[in-house]
Design a protein around this motif. Structure first.
Motif, PDB file in Angstrom:
ATOM      1  N   TYR A 125       0.837  -1.193   0.000  1.00 52.10           N
ATOM      2  CA  TYR A 125       0.000   0.000   0.000  1.00 52.10           C
ATOM      3  C   TYR A 125       0.873   1.245   0.000  1.00 52.10           C
ATOM      4  CZ  TYR A 125      -3.149   3.623   1.636  1.00 52.10           C
ATOM      5  OH  TYR A 125      -3.860   4.780   1.740  1.00 52.10           O
ATOM      6  N   LYS A 126       0.551   2.182  -0.889  1.00 53.86           N
ATOM      7  CA  LYS A 126       1.267   3.456  -0.917  1.00 53.86           C
ATOM      8  C   LYS A 126       0.599   4.412   0.063  1.00 53.86           C
ATOM      9  CE  LYS A 126       3.060   3.498  -5.592  1.00 53.86           C
ATOM     10  NZ  LYS A 126       3.279   4.321  -6.782  1.00 53.86           N
ATOM     11  N   LYS A 127       1.393   4.956   0.945  1.00 58.50           N
ATOM     12  CA  LYS A 127       0.867   5.923   1.903  1.00 58.50           C
ATOM     13  C   LYS A 127       0.350   7.132   1.136  1.00 58.50           C
ATOM     14  CE  LYS A 127       2.075   8.546   5.986  1.00 58.50           C
ATOM     15  NZ  LYS A 127       2.994   8.664   7.096  1.00 58.50           N
ATOM     16  N   LEU A 128      -0.853   7.564   1.471  1.00 54.20           N
ATOM     17  CA  LEU A 128      -1.493   8.676   0.781  1.00 54.20           C
ATOM     18  C   LEU A 128      -1.307   9.970   1.560  1.00 54.20           C
ATOM     19  CD1 LEU A 128      -3.430   9.791  -1.436  1.00 54.20           C
ATOM     20  CD2 LEU A 128      -5.306   9.158   0.091  1.00 54.20           C
ATOM     21  N   PHE A 129      -0.903  11.007   0.848  1.00 53.50           N
ATOM     22  CA  PHE A 129      -0.835  12.351   1.392  1.00 53.50           C
ATOM     23  C   PHE A 129      -1.834  13.190   0.607  1.00 53.50           C
ATOM     24  CE2 PHE A 129       3.231  10.686   2.653  1.00 53.50           C
ATOM     25  CZ  PHE A 129       3.485  11.290   3.874  1.00 53.50           C
ATOM     26  N   VAL A 130      -2.870  13.658   1.278  1.00 54.64           N
ATOM     27  CA  VAL A 130      -3.837  14.561   0.651  1.00 54.64           C
ATOM     28  C   VAL A 130      -3.427  15.961   1.057  1.00 54.64           C
ATOM     29  CG1 VAL A 130      -6.262  15.223   0.465  1.00 54.64           C
ATOM     30  CG2 VAL A 130      -5.650  12.818   0.809  1.00 54.64           C
ATOM     31  N   ILE A 131      -3.213  16.818   0.050  1.00 55.78           N
ATOM     32  CA  ILE A 131      -2.703  18.155   0.326  1.00 55.78           C
ATOM     33  C   ILE A 131      -3.643  19.180  -0.285  1.00 55.78           C
ATOM     34  CG2 ILE A 131      -0.760  19.725   0.050  1.00 55.78           C
ATOM     35  CD1 ILE A 131       1.017  17.264  -0.242  1.00 55.78           C
ATOM     36  N   SER A 132      -4.137  20.082   0.552  1.00 56.62           N
ATOM     37  CA  SER A 132      -4.978  21.176   0.087  1.00 56.62           C
ATOM     38  C   SER A 132      -4.102  22.423   0.029  1.00 56.62           C
ATOM     39  CB  SER A 132      -6.159  21.384   1.040  1.00 56.62           C
ATOM     40  OG  SER A 132      -7.009  22.383   0.549  1.00 56.62           O
ATOM     41  N   VAL A 133      -4.037  23.027  -1.163  1.00 56.51           N
ATOM     42  CA  VAL A 133      -3.150  24.179  -1.373  1.00 56.51           C
ATOM     43  C   VAL A 133      -3.958  25.378  -1.840  1.00 56.51           C
ATOM     44  CG1 VAL A 133      -1.145  22.747  -1.902  1.00 56.51           C
ATOM     45  CG2 VAL A 133      -2.650  23.469  -3.740  1.00 56.51           C
ATOM     46  N   GLU A 134      -3.365  26.556  -1.715  1.00 59.19           N
ATOM     47  CA  GLU A 134      -4.078  27.752  -2.166  1.00 59.19           C
ATOM     48  C   GLU A 134      -3.842  28.040  -3.639  1.00 59.19           C
ATOM     49  OE1 GLU A 134      -2.828  31.513  -0.462  1.00 59.19           O
ATOM     50  OE2 GLU A 134      -0.937  30.619   0.120  1.00 59.19           O
TER      51      GLU A 134
END
Length: 137
Positions: A17-26
């Motif tokens: 499993y690939k670790k998921l990084f969800v990133i909210s940017v401006e």
């Protein structure tokens, strides 16, 4: 004496499993390009960058975008959700709200970037691309 038949079961492979990084940017262009670098086939992580749909780039709008995503999609324990905004001219109260959100959960994070860093990062990427071109000559 009867012949004993052996059963053969092929072991099933497991995909790591690939670790998921969800990133909210401006930002709508630059930041997604930065984070796309990490989405290589050999990478052990997956980065999903939430793009802004319009001109809504204030820290509160970035937070709302992340909260909306997390309502629809759940994170695994090992996944992380990050909010990334530029320092710009945002007031402390706006940034403090993002920090409070990050403190609510162990897998939430908040990063404050400096525009000068972005210029340096862009320069390094351009230099690297130029060096690769020279190697191919």
């Amino acid at each position: 004496m009867p012949i004993k038949l052996r059963t053969f079961q092929r072991p099933l492979g497991e995909r790591r499993y690939k670790k998921l990084f969800v990133i909210s940017v401006e930002g709508s262009k630059t930041e997604p390009q930065y984070f796309a670098i990490f989405n290589q086939p050999q990478s052990i992580i997956l980065v999903k960058c939430l793009r802004r749909p319009s001109t809504e780039s204030s820290p509160i709008q970035v937070l709302k975008r992340m909260e909306g995503y997390l309502r629809k999609e759940s994170l695994r324990k090992t996944d992380e959700a990050w909010i990334v905004v530029d320092k710009d001219d945002w007031i402390e109260d706006q940034l403090r709200e993002l920090l409070q959100w990050a403190k609510k959960s162990e897998n939430h994070g908040f990063a404050l970037s400096n525009p000068n860093f972005e210029y340096g990062f862009y320069f390094i990427l351009r230099m690297e691309k130029g060096l690769q071109t020279l190697k191919n000559v």
